[in-house]
Design a protein around this motif. Structure first.
Motif, PDB file in Angstrom:
ATOM      1  N   ALA A  60       3.247  -1.103  -1.326  1.00 12.37           N
ATOM      2  CA  ALA A  60       2.929   0.114  -2.078  1.00 12.37           C
ATOM      3  C   ALA A  60       3.808   0.225  -3.314  1.00 12.37           C
ATOM      4  O   ALA A  60       5.017   0.007  -3.248  1.00 12.37           O
ATOM      5  N   GLY A 107      -1.314   6.177   2.222  1.00 12.19           N
ATOM      6  CA  GLY A 107      -1.312   5.049   3.134  1.00 12.19           C
ATOM      7  C   GLY A 107      -2.532   4.164   3.071  1.00 12.19           C
ATOM      8  O   GLY A 107      -2.940   3.599   4.089  1.00 12.19           O
ATOM      9  N   PHE A 118      -6.252  -2.204   3.228  1.00 15.52           N
ATOM     10  CA  PHE A 118      -4.999  -2.243   3.978  1.00 15.52           C
ATOM     11  C   PHE A 118      -4.560  -0.788   4.170  1.00 15.52           C
ATOM     12  O   PHE A 118      -4.348  -0.076   3.186  1.00 15.52           O
ATOM     13  N   THR A 119      -4.462  -0.350   5.400  1.00 17.40           N
ATOM     14  CA  THR A 119      -4.133   1.048   5.676  1.00 17.40           C
ATOM     15  C   THR A 119      -3.009   1.138   6.692  1.00 17.40           C
ATOM     16  O   THR A 119      -2.945   0.358   7.647  1.00 17.40           O
ATOM     17  N   ILE A 120      -2.137   2.097   6.478  1.00 20.59           N
ATOM     18  CA  ILE A 120      -1.010   2.254   7.385  1.00 20.59           C
ATOM     19  C   ILE A 120      -1.454   2.853   8.714  1.00 20.59           C
ATOM     20  O   ILE A 120      -0.840   2.631   9.746  1.00 20.59           O
ATOM     21  N   TYR A 174       3.657  -1.640   4.701  1.00 23.40           N
ATOM     22  CA  TYR A 174       3.111  -0.764   3.656  1.00 23.40           C
ATOM     23  C   TYR A 174       4.161  -0.446   2.597  1.00 23.40           C
ATOM     24  O   TYR A 174       3.869  -0.400   1.402  1.00 23.40           O
ATOM     25  N   GLU A 175       5.378  -0.247   3.028  1.00 22.43           N
ATOM     26  CA  GLU A 175       6.466   0.015   2.075  1.00 22.43           C
ATOM     27  C   GLU A 175       6.636  -1.163   1.118  1.00 22.43           C
ATOM     28  O   GLU A 175       6.951  -0.982  -0.062  1.00 22.43           O
ATOM     29  N   GLU A 185      -4.863  -2.937   9.498  1.00 21.88           N
ATOM     30  CA  GLU A 185      -3.896  -1.869   9.753  1.00 21.88           C
ATOM     31  C   GLU A 185      -2.505  -2.488   9.667  1.00 21.88           C
ATOM     32  O   GLU A 185      -2.199  -3.447  10.382  1.00 21.88           O
ATOM     33  N   GLU A 196      -4.464   1.331  -5.434  1.00 25.81           N
ATOM     34  CA  GLU A 196      -3.627   2.024  -4.457  1.00 25.81           C
ATOM     35  C   GLU A 196      -3.898   3.522  -4.498  1.00 25.81           C
ATOM     36  O   GLU A 196      -3.924   4.123  -5.564  1.00 25.81           O
ATOM     37  N   TYR A 222      -6.787   7.157   7.744  1.00 27.57           N
ATOM     38  CA  TYR A 222      -7.579   6.756   6.575  1.00 27.57           C
ATOM     39  C   TYR A 222      -9.025   7.197   6.736  1.00 27.57           C
ATOM     40  O   TYR A 222      -9.659   7.692   5.807  1.00 27.57           O
TER      41      TYR A 222
END
Length: 267
Positions: free
Chosen positions: A90, A97, A53-55, A86-87, A80, A34, A60
């Motif tokens: 993470a 992100g 995995f990106t917000i 994401y919350e 995405e 992360e 990114y």
């Protein structure tokens, strides 16, 4: 690029299980990293990215440093995810992100031995229990330019998310190996590397010991210390003076003191 908006998505559930279960990490040879900095260290150390995995895909791409863009953009699986997802995945909020699933490497002692200098400085940890302690030791090992960290008979796996987080990516910058204590002792003897065990009993002060030669500083757990196999194999026993009422320091603090004594002697 697939977009994921549900925390019940099978890919999200799989990522969470990789974070939580060492047995799944070992079985699949995958682990989770992360944060931008940690992922950059991971890539620069030759690890292969399985998926990203990106917000925000645009953010990114903009925020990752140029040398790593080609590697990341060639990753076949980029997802995405929504802010809600994401919350959920993470561990901490300030990770730019981005989270990656990464393919694990075999970290054996033979590989570590290939690139050692003539008089290496090694840290050996027997049965380390707490991921946070191991991560902190790796972070200090990076700062002190230690030539390798060897984890013997580990009670936590090296790809534990807490370990990666506490090391701030030093797991990827410091050569690291896993083996049994017997294998490690044989390796050190064959390489003519002196073994210094950190222990209170039958020991001399750490700064009285010559650490300019090939040296392995060996440390055990805070609760039980080192086992007899290491005490008997040692070339010398060293201790940090304890002037108060307690008889031990946190193992990561002790390791830092001993590493930097070696750095001081080798200037």
């Amino acid at each position: 690029m697939e977009q994921i908006t549900s925390t019940q998505n099978p890919k999200i559930k799989h990522l969470l299980l990789l974070q939580q279960k060492s047995s799944l990490r070992r079985k699949e040879g995958l682990f989770v990293v992360e944060g931008k900095r940690e992922i950059e260290h991971c890539i620069s150390s030759g690890y292969e990215i399985d998926s990203i995995f990106t917000i925000s895909y645009d953010d990114y791409v903009i925020n990752i440093r140029v040398p790593y863009l080609t590697m990341l953009l060639s990753t076949p699986l980029v997802y995405e995810v929504s802010a809600k997802v994401y919350e959920k995945i993470a561990y901490r909020g300030s990770t730019e992100g981005i989270i990656a699933i990464v393919k694990a490497k075999q970290q054996n002692i033979a590989t570590l031995g290939v690139n050692l200098p003539e008089k290496p400085l090694l840290i050996v940890l027997e049965s380390v229990e707490k991921p946070g302690n191991l991560g902190a030791i790796l972070r200090t090992a990076d700062a002190a330019c230690v030539d390798g960290v060897i984890v013997c008979d580990p009670l936590t796996d090296l790809y534990n998310p807490n370990l990666i987080r506490s090391s701030i990516g030093a797991l990827f910058t410091v050569p690291t190996a896993i083996c049994s204590s017997e294998e490690c002792i044989q390796f050190l003897k064959e390489k003519n590397i002196q073994i210094l065990t950190a222990q209170l009993q039958d020991s001399s002060l750490y700064y009285e010991q010559d650490m300019t030669k090939g040296t392995a500083i060996v440390m055990g757990t805070e609760s039980t210390g080192l086992t007899d196999i290491w005490r008997k194999a040692a070339d010398a026993h060293i201790r940090i003076p304890m002037l108060g009422k307690l008889d031990s320091l946190n193992v990561s603090v002790s390791a830092a003191i001993l590493m930097y004594e070696a750095v001081r002697q080798r200037k």
